[in-house]
Every structure is written in structure tokens, then in C-alpha cells.
Design a protein around this motif. Structure first.
Motif, short mmCIF file in Angstrom:
data_model
loop_
_atom_site.label_atom_id
_atom_site.label_comp_id
_atom_site.label_asym_id
_atom_site.label_seq_id
_atom_site.Cartn_x
_atom_site.Cartn_y
_atom_site.Cartn_z
N MET A 591 33.85 31.68 36.80
CA MET A 591 34.72 31.64 37.97
C MET A 591 36.17 31.46 37.53
O MET A 591 36.49 30.55 36.75
N MET A 592 37.05 32.30 38.06
CA MET A 592 38.45 32.27 37.66
C MET A 592 39.34 32.34 38.90
O MET A 592 39.17 33.22 39.75
N GLY A 593 40.29 31.40 39.00
CA GLY A 593 41.22 31.38 40.12
C GLY A 593 42.65 31.61 39.66
O GLY A 593 42.96 31.58 38.47
N GLY A 594 43.56 31.84 40.62
CA GLY A 594 44.96 32.08 40.30
C GLY A 594 45.19 33.39 39.59
O GLY A 594 46.10 33.51 38.75
N VAL A 595 44.38 34.42 39.91
CA VAL A 595 44.38 35.68 39.17
C VAL A 595 45.22 36.74 39.88
O VAL A 595 45.17 36.88 41.10
N ASN A 596 45.98 37.49 39.10
CA ASN A 596 46.63 38.72 39.58
C ASN A 596 45.82 39.91 39.07
O ASN A 596 45.44 39.95 37.90
N TYR A 597 45.58 40.89 39.95
CA TYR A 597 44.84 42.08 39.56
C TYR A 597 45.86 43.17 39.23
O TYR A 597 46.50 43.74 40.13
N GLU A 598 46.02 43.44 37.95
CA GLU A 598 47.08 44.35 37.52
C GLU A 598 46.66 45.82 37.63
O GLU A 598 47.39 46.63 38.20
#
Length: 675
Positions: A591-598
Motif C-alpha cells: 500500500m502506497m499513499g501520497g502518489v503522483n501518477y506520471e
């Protein structure tokens, strides 16, 4: 009777007879705290009219310090007794019997005044309890006795003494919370002294012809819990002290094993109750995830208990027993174990209701009565909102036409039922099909409705639901990028390593779907017990498996991501969110938070973190599944409005923030009573 001979058989208690084997289990609804006693009375009376043999109220505090929260309801004054007489009178008038649960929260009380066996703080309350001295213990016993006497004076047929789920009496029973060395601690004989004394003194106070149920924790599901031998010892002592019936309690509130959520197999703990059968001479009740008459009948026929407790199924359908008697089980609105409007509301300080039946606890407010002027009504969309509107409107006598472009009804419920652990949604869709077929609704499936089709109706209801939101990620048009509909509805093939974009309810559901093998543990009790670490209290104290949880290997490597820089699953239900998080953790879901999808390209999903787009990296995956929210599908409503025809817009078409069947069904039902 022939279809369910065990369930519908009377139960003779000696001084009174229960007309069947259905107990409505205790639920804290919050109704008593409203002080609207007509409303409280109608809630219970509707279940009594539905032929429940014995109703148990929500927990009433025996003392101020024993209340689950400050101001919790109890019988403290003459006015309280008079108020409760309204309830018992209405239930008796409806042909039912009702017992009042006496619930002392102990260290679970959300109050600085809480008390317990020892000053061991609960993980679900910020307040450490005060350790009771001899005088304090005597006061608590007296409080139980006084509450029992007042219940009798208020017209109740009995009381249920709450001795399970980790509440006050349960806290004295186990070394997990009882560290005493006096006559109330140490040996099990000493630790069980308090509950036995409470039952004995309550029986002495009210005489022999009054029902006393003792709710006994048969499997604590915590470290250092009771053994099976101790459970039997307590049951025999409680019987000797004067209990009429023993009811089953399962698990403490702090236990990290789910006990009543929809992902728990049906009748998952009836084997625990069966271990007590034959050890005592009084009737024994079993409970938890018994939600249909055929399940209850099988439990009784197999000798697991003398009676079954069903709580939330009687929120979902107060006529459960009446329909079983009539051989109309398919017309019973099923409890799907979702917790969304019952337990989530309770722990959120809201009034309880039911996703399936929004009239629950609102019986005096949502009355489905014949319409003064029947109208022709078009409902567009046969998902939860449209179905609720159509059924309630038809029940009121309106001429209803229900449209959907799909070839079957159910809308997003057909998506939800694909998720492992949500098999109960199949039954909900089946129920809607049964009820629509039995109604006067004109059903038009496979129909793409346009505005011209609707302008001759008196009223138009738009329940067209939602469409997936476009997150606008460069490369999302690539063939390895799928939407949640591709996966759950269209069953498109998914590879062994998957990134799931969006960690709302749908993202969690899709991750669960992808991480689990084809078979669902919800339909395999023995494997479910292995996965969660449930053992036999005859072998390990508290019923925790010696090796702990033994998760089955995941079907895929799943990475669940979200834009928000916070813990994933924060917006999930109060009482089920932890289950979803734990289930994914057991499947090694990252689980990963604070993500930008480039972007998405041949190297996989490119992400970065935070506003500064730091730590850019590419995650090599076979597929990316987008669960990035929804937008309301309002195009038809907009076209009608442009032509001067104002329609009623409900459900996801009204508000698309997460798929919320609870709000949709409630909104649809309330609209129907106004049309």
C-alpha cells in the motif's frame, strides 16, 4: 411449519412458552436515547407483529459508570419505568415477549468514570478504568439487581445479563483483564464469582417466573481468554444460580478476528455453542451470521442449539418469521452483514438503521401508505436507488415503469457481488428480482431511454448511477490498462503483477478480488478459520489458534496506490475497515499513499511522491487497474431539464462520491413516500 419444523416449534420454559425458536438479539440502536418512546415502541412492536418469539432490547446501563457512554439509557427513575411501560405494552399488544438487556460496559465505557476488575486500559477507549474495591463490587451487584427489578416493574418479560463481548462481567472472568489476588481474582472459581453472584441475586429479587438470560462468551478470541472447560463450568454455575436461558456471545470488541461482518461465513460459530449442548439442562441459544430461515433450521436440526439469535436480519426484515411461516423465504429481505447502517452508525454516534431496509428505526417517519392520487412514474435505472424507489412507489399504488439499459437489474450491486467476502450481495439481487416480479412494476430491461420516452409520465426519477472518473494519466489508453468494470463486470484477463490506482472502497474491493484465488473463504469455514487464526477453546484459551493466522498465498502481487498522503482505507467503514486492511495485509498487498501518477509506458506505471514529485520510479506490472472514483451520470436529467421537465435525481446520479448503496436505497425510499 412443515418447511422449518425446528425453527417454528414452540419452546416451553416452564412458566411461559415461546412460540418459536427465534430470538431477536440485542442491538444498541440509539432509539432509547431519543426519548421518543412512541418511536421506540413501534420499532419493537413491528418485530413482535412479525412473530419473533422473544425480543431483547439494546443494552440498558445498570449505573452511570456502567453506561457505554455518558448519558446512556437505563432505568434510573420512576419516569424511566413509565417510559419503558409504553414499549412493553405495545409489544405485548402485538403478541410478543420482550426482555431488557442489562449492559455494564466496564472498561469499554467511554467515560473517565469507568470501572473494572483491574486498571487495565481497553484499546478501544482512552480512559483507564478504576479498580473496584469490595464495596464497589457490591454496588455493581446491587445495580444489576435494581435494574432487574425495575425491568420487571416496567413490564418486561425478562432480562438478559450481558456477560460477553468483553464487557464488565467478562472482564472479571479472564486473566487478560483480571489481575486481582482477592476473592474476585486468581483461580477461575474466584474470577467467575461475580457473574454467578449477579445471576443468583437477580433471581432472588424477581422470583422464579421471570426470564433471566445470561449472555456467555463461548469464545473470547483474545489472548488469555476462557478455555472451553471454564465456559462449561460457568454455564453450569449460572444455571444453578437461576438463569432460564444461556445465550452465546462471540469474541471481544477488541478481538482482531471478524465475527459478524459479511466476509464471515454463515453460522461460523455455531460449532462453539454445540460444544455446550448437553452440558446444561436449560435452553441454549446460538448466534452470529444466521440470516435466513434455512440456515437457522439447519443449525437447530443439527443440535447446535435450542434457539437462534438473529439481530440484524430483523433490522433488514421485521417480517422474517411471518414470511418463514408462510413459506415465503424468497421474500425475506436479506441481511448482507455490511455493518454500514447498523454498527457503523452505532460506533459513529448515529441512530441505527439498515442498508437494505431504511425504515428500520424510522418506522414512524418512513411510512409506506397508499397514495392519495396514484400517478404514472418512470424510474430510469434499476440499481439500488431505482429499485428502492420503484418498489416503494408501486407499494403505494402508483403505476411504475422501471427502465434499465442492462439486461438485468441490480446495477452496481452486480459488481459488488463479485468480490470475495461479499457473496451475500447475490442474495440481495435475487431478493430484488423476486420483489419486482411480485409487484405491479412494468420492467423494461435492455432499453436505452431517451427524453422523448419520458415526457408523458407524471413523475420521472433518474437513477442512472455513475460512470468511472477519468484520471487523465498519460498512457492510460494502453491495452494493459483496465478499469474496475473491465475486471469485475467484463472479466478481462489480469496478469500476475498488478497496480491498482485508487484506494477507496472500490480499490480495496478490486485488490481483494485480484489477491484472492478463485474460491472464496467466506464459503469455506474451515479454511476461513485457518486464514484468520481461529482455534478451539478446548485446545487454546480464548480460541486463538496456536500458530496464529495462516494466510493462504495470494493469487497475484498487488500494489494499491492513492493520491492522498494518508493511511489507505481511512474512509472505509468504522467497523469493517480494519478487516479489509488486515485481509489485504495477509495477502501481502503493498500500500502506497501520497502518489503522483506520471505516466504508463512499456516500463510500467511511473510514479512520484508529494507536491515536489520526489523519488520518481517505475513500477513494472502486467496490468494497471484504475479505480479512481466516479462521476454522476446525469446526461438524461440534463436533457430533460433543458426541455423544461424537472426530474428527481437520486443515488449515484445525484452524488457520486463512492458507491453508496445505503444512501441510494434510503434516498429512493424517502422519495417514493413523497411522490
Amino acid at each position: 411449519m412443515a418447511q422449518y419444523p425446528h425453527l417454528l416449534a414452540p419452546l416451553n420454559l416452564g412458566f411461559t412458552v415461546l412460540k418459536n425458536r427465534v430470538l431477536m438479539g440485542s442491538m444498541h440502536t440509539g432509539l432509547e436515547e431519543t426519548k421518543d418512546w412512541h418511536r421506540v415502541a413501534e420499532f419493537y412492536a413491528e418485530r413482535a407483529r412479525g412473530n419473533v418469539a422473544l425480543i431483547v432490547t439494546g443494552g440498558m446501563a445498570p449505573s452511570k459508570e456502567g453506561g457505554v457512554f455518558p448519558g446512556a439509557a437505563g432505568l434510573f427513575t420512576k419516569q424511566d419505568i413509565a417510559d419503558h411501560q409504553i414499549v412493553t405494552g405495545r409489544v405485548h399488544q402485538a403478541g410478543g415477549k420482550i426482555a431488557m438487556q442489562i449492559l455494564h460496559a466496564g472498561r469499554y465505557a467511554y467515560s473517565p468514570e469507568c470501572v473494572s476488575a483491574s486498571p487495565v486500559k481497553s484499546p478501544i477507549s482512552p480512559f483507564p478504568p478504576k479498580e473496584l474495591d469490595e464495596e464497589g463490587i457490591e454496588k455493581q451487584i446491587q445495580d444489576f439487581v435494581i435494574a432487574t427489578e425495575r425491568a420487571r416493574d416496567a413490564g418486561y418479560d425478562g432480562v438478559e445479563i450481558m456477560g460477553s463481548e468483553g464487557y464488565f462481567l467478562n472482564q472479571f472472568l479472564v486473566t487478560h483483564t483480571n489481575k486481582r489476588e482477592d476473592r474476585w481474582g486468581g483461580s477461575y472459581e474466584n474470577r467467575m464469582r461475580l457473574p454467578v453472584e449477579v445471576v443468583r441475586r437477580c433471581r432472588e429479587a424477581v422470583g422464579p417466573e421471570f426470564i433471566i438470560i445470561y449472555r456467555l462468551s463461548m469464545i473470547d478470541l483474545i489472548p488469555n481468554g476462557s478455555t472451553h472447560d471454564e465456559v462449561v463450568q460457568l454455564a453450569k454455575a449460572v444455571e444453578q444460580a437461576g438463569a432460564t436461558i444461556i445465550n452465546t456471545g462471540i469474541g471481544w470488541h477488541e478481538a482482531r478476528i471478524p465475527t459478524i461482518a459479511t466476509s464471515v461465513p454463515r453460522r461460523a460459530f455455531t460449532w462453539v455453542t454445540k460444544k455446550l449442548m448437553g452440558q446444561v439442562g436449560i435452553p441454549v441459544i446460538t448466534s452470529n451470521r444466521i440470516n435466513m430461515p434455512e440456515v437457522a433450521e439447519a443449525v437447530l436440526a443439527e443440535g447446535c442449539a435450542n434457539m437462534v439469535s438473529m439481530a440484524r436480519p430483523l433490522l433488514a426484515d421485521p417480517e422474517f418469521v411471518t414470511k418463514a411461516i408462510a413459506g415465503q423465504a424468497k421474500r425475506i429481505a436479506p441481511c448482507i452483514g455490511c455493518n454500514q447502517a447498523c454498527l457503523d452508525h452505532t460506533f459513529g454516534g448515529k441512530l441505527t438503521s439498515c442498508l437494505v431496509n431504511p425504515r428500520a428505526c424510522h418506522e414512524t417517519e418512513i411510512a409506506i401508505t397508499p397514495a392519495d392520487t396514484p400517478k404514472s412514474i418512470a424510474v430510469v435505472g434499476a440499481g439500488p436507488a431505482g429499485l428502492a424507489t420503484a418498489l416503494a412507489a408501486a407499494q403505494r399504488g402508483h403505476k411504475v415503469t422501471l427502465f434499465d439499459r442492462a439486461e438485468n437489474i441490480g446495477g452496481q450491486l452486480n459488481i459488488a457481488k463479485q468480490i470475495p467476502g461479499k457473496e451475500e450481495f447475490w442474495g440481495l439481487v435475487d431478493w430484488y428480482e423476486t420483489m419486482v416480479a411480485a409487484s405491479s412494476i412494468s420492467l423494461k430491461l435492455g432499453t436505452n431511454v431517451i427524453a422523448d420516452d419520458l415526457i408523458n409520465f407524471d413523475e420521472v426519477v433518474i437513477a442512472t448511477g455513475v460512470i468511472p472518473r477519468d484520471p487523465g494519466i498519460p498512457g492510460q489508453e494502453r491495452p494493459e490498462v483496465l478499469s474496475y468494470l473491465d475486471v469485475l463486470r467484463d472479466k478481462k484477463s489480469v496478469g500476475k503483477k498488478v497496480a491498482v490506482i485508487g484506494a477507496g472502497g472500490i480499490g480495496f474491493d478490486v485488490s481483494e478480488f485480484l489477491a484472492h484465488p478463485n474460491s472464496s473463504l467466506t464459503e469455506d469455514l474451515s479454511q476461513w478459520m485457518v486464514e484468520w487464526g481461529v482455534g478451539d477453546p478446548a485446545t487454546t484459551p480464548g480460541g486463538l489458534a496456536e500458530k496464529g493466522p495462516q494466510p493462504h498465498p495470494p493469487a497475484r502481487d498487488v500494489i494499491l496506490l492513492q493520491r492522498k498522503a494518508q493511511a489507505l482505507g481511512k474512509g472505509l467503514g468504522k467497523t469493517t475497515g480494519w478487516i479489509h486492511r488486515a485481509a489485504l495485509k495477509m495477502k501481502n498487498v503493498q500500500m502506497m499513499g501520497g502518489v503522483n501518477y506520471e505516466k504508463i509506458d512499456d516500463n510500467g506505471l511511473h510514479i512520484s511522491f508529494g507536491e515536489a514529485h520526489e523519488n520518481p520510479q517505475a513500477i513494472a506490472v502486467d496490468n494497471v487497474v484504475i479505480c479512481a472514483g466516479q462521476t454522476a451520470n446525469r446526461s438524461l436529467a440534463k436533457t430533460l431539464a433543458e426541455r423544461g421537465f424537472i426530474a428527481h435525481v437520486i443515488g449515484g446520479a445525484d452524488l457520486a462520491a463512492e458507491l453508496d448503496a445505503k444512501r441510494a436505497i434510503d434516498q429512493g425510499t424517502r422519495l417514493a413516500i413523497k411522490l
